[in-house]
Design an enzyme around this catalytic site. Structure first.
Site, PDB file in Angstrom:
ATOM      1  N   HIS A  48      -3.854   1.279   1.312  1.00  0.00           N
ATOM      2  CA  HIS A  48      -2.991   0.451   2.196  1.00  0.00           C
ATOM      3  C   HIS A  48      -2.409  -0.509   1.231  1.00  0.00           C
ATOM      4  O   HIS A  48      -3.076  -1.128   0.407  1.00  0.00           O
ATOM      5  CB  HIS A  48      -3.695  -0.288   3.222  1.00  0.00           C
ATOM      6  CG  HIS A  48      -4.373   0.816   4.334  1.00  0.00           C
ATOM      7  ND1 HIS A  48      -4.766   0.205   5.654  1.00  0.00           N
ATOM      8  CD2 HIS A  48      -4.608   2.135   4.510  1.00  0.00           C
ATOM      9  CE1 HIS A  48      -5.117   1.394   6.323  1.00  0.00           C
ATOM     10  NE2 HIS A  48      -4.962   2.422   5.493  1.00  0.00           N
ATOM     11  N   GLU A  50      -1.790  -3.853   1.596  1.00  0.00           N
ATOM     12  CA  GLU A  50      -2.546  -5.242   1.527  1.00  0.00           C
ATOM     13  C   GLU A  50      -3.844  -4.938   0.541  1.00  0.00           C
ATOM     14  O   GLU A  50      -4.060  -5.661  -0.185  1.00  0.00           O
ATOM     15  CB  GLU A  50      -2.931  -5.737   2.797  1.00  0.00           C
ATOM     16  CG  GLU A  50      -3.434  -5.031   3.621  1.00  0.00           C
ATOM     17  CD  GLU A  50      -2.376  -4.142   4.798  1.00  0.00           C
ATOM     18  OE1 GLU A  50      -1.782  -3.192   4.121  1.00  0.00           O
ATOM     19  OE2 GLU A  50      -2.812  -4.377   5.894  1.00  0.00           O
ATOM     20  N   CYS A  78      -5.039  -3.628   9.360  1.00  0.00           N
ATOM     21  CA  CYS A  78      -6.257  -2.809  10.256  1.00  0.00           C
ATOM     22  C   CYS A  78      -7.634  -3.819   9.910  1.00  0.00           C
ATOM     23  O   CYS A  78      -7.789  -4.782   9.162  1.00  0.00           O
ATOM     24  CB  CYS A  78      -6.256  -1.522   9.659  1.00  0.00           C
ATOM     25  SG  CYS A  78      -7.027  -1.424   7.905  1.00  0.00           S
ATOM     26  N   CYS A  81      -8.447  -3.726   6.131  1.00  0.00           N
ATOM     27  CA  CYS A  81      -7.798  -4.545   5.190  1.00  0.00           C
ATOM     28  C   CYS A  81      -8.166  -5.979   5.714  1.00  0.00           C
ATOM     29  O   CYS A  81      -8.291  -7.015   4.852  1.00  0.00           O
ATOM     30  CB  CYS A  81      -6.460  -4.457   5.359  1.00  0.00           C
ATOM     31  SG  CYS A  81      -5.772  -2.762   4.708  1.00  0.00           S
TER      32      CYS A  81
END
Length: 151
Positions: A48, A50, A78, A81
């Protein structure tokens, strides 16, 4: 958010879900980490934007504590994260589009502001939301069209 959007657009061109993220030192504005989604291309469930930007920022700093930093991301983080944001002690998170199916910074829950945890993060939601959401909508519409054409 400009740079995060650039990264998101580049991700879309690579066939990745268009999400971009930037970590900068809040007081100076110096960028110390940035990334786009890379999950599909790398086959990495943690790919992801981030997540990768935070890891890069910690490596650049040689310190896992990012309490004087801001994370800017085009999509609401999410749960995975959001957990990393808390564990890295990020001081502030700014995001564009809300994610009603997986977002954990206000949509499904709010892990970054859970009083049971040892760190809370200031969150700013909806920054350039329409632009960020538009990238995602266009990407998934194109994906659906390609799938129908291939059938």
């Amino acid at each position: 958010m400009d740079r995060a959007l650039e990264l998101a657009r580049a991700a879309a061109e690579q066939g990745e879900v268009p999400v971009g993220a930037v970590v900068y030192v809040t007081q100076t504005g110096n960028v110390i980490g940035e990334s786009a989604n890379s999950r599909d291309g790398e086959g990495n469930p943690a790919g992801h934007a981030e997540f990768s930007a935070i890891v890069d920022a910690a490596r650049a700093r040689k310190d896992w504590r990012l309490n004087d930093c801001t994370l800017v991301v085009t999509l609401e983080p999410c749960a995975m994260c959001a957990g990393l944001i808390v564990n890295a002690r990020v001081g502030r998170v700014v995001f564009g589009a809300r994610d009603p199916k997986a977002g954990f910074v206000g949509s499904l829950g709010n892990l970054v502001d859970d009083c049971r945890l040892n760190h809370r993060v200031c969150a700013v939601a909806g920054v350039r939301e329409e632009e960020c959401a538009g990238l995602l909508k266009a990407f998934f519409a194109g994906l659906r069209t390609r799938r129908r054409t291939a059938s």
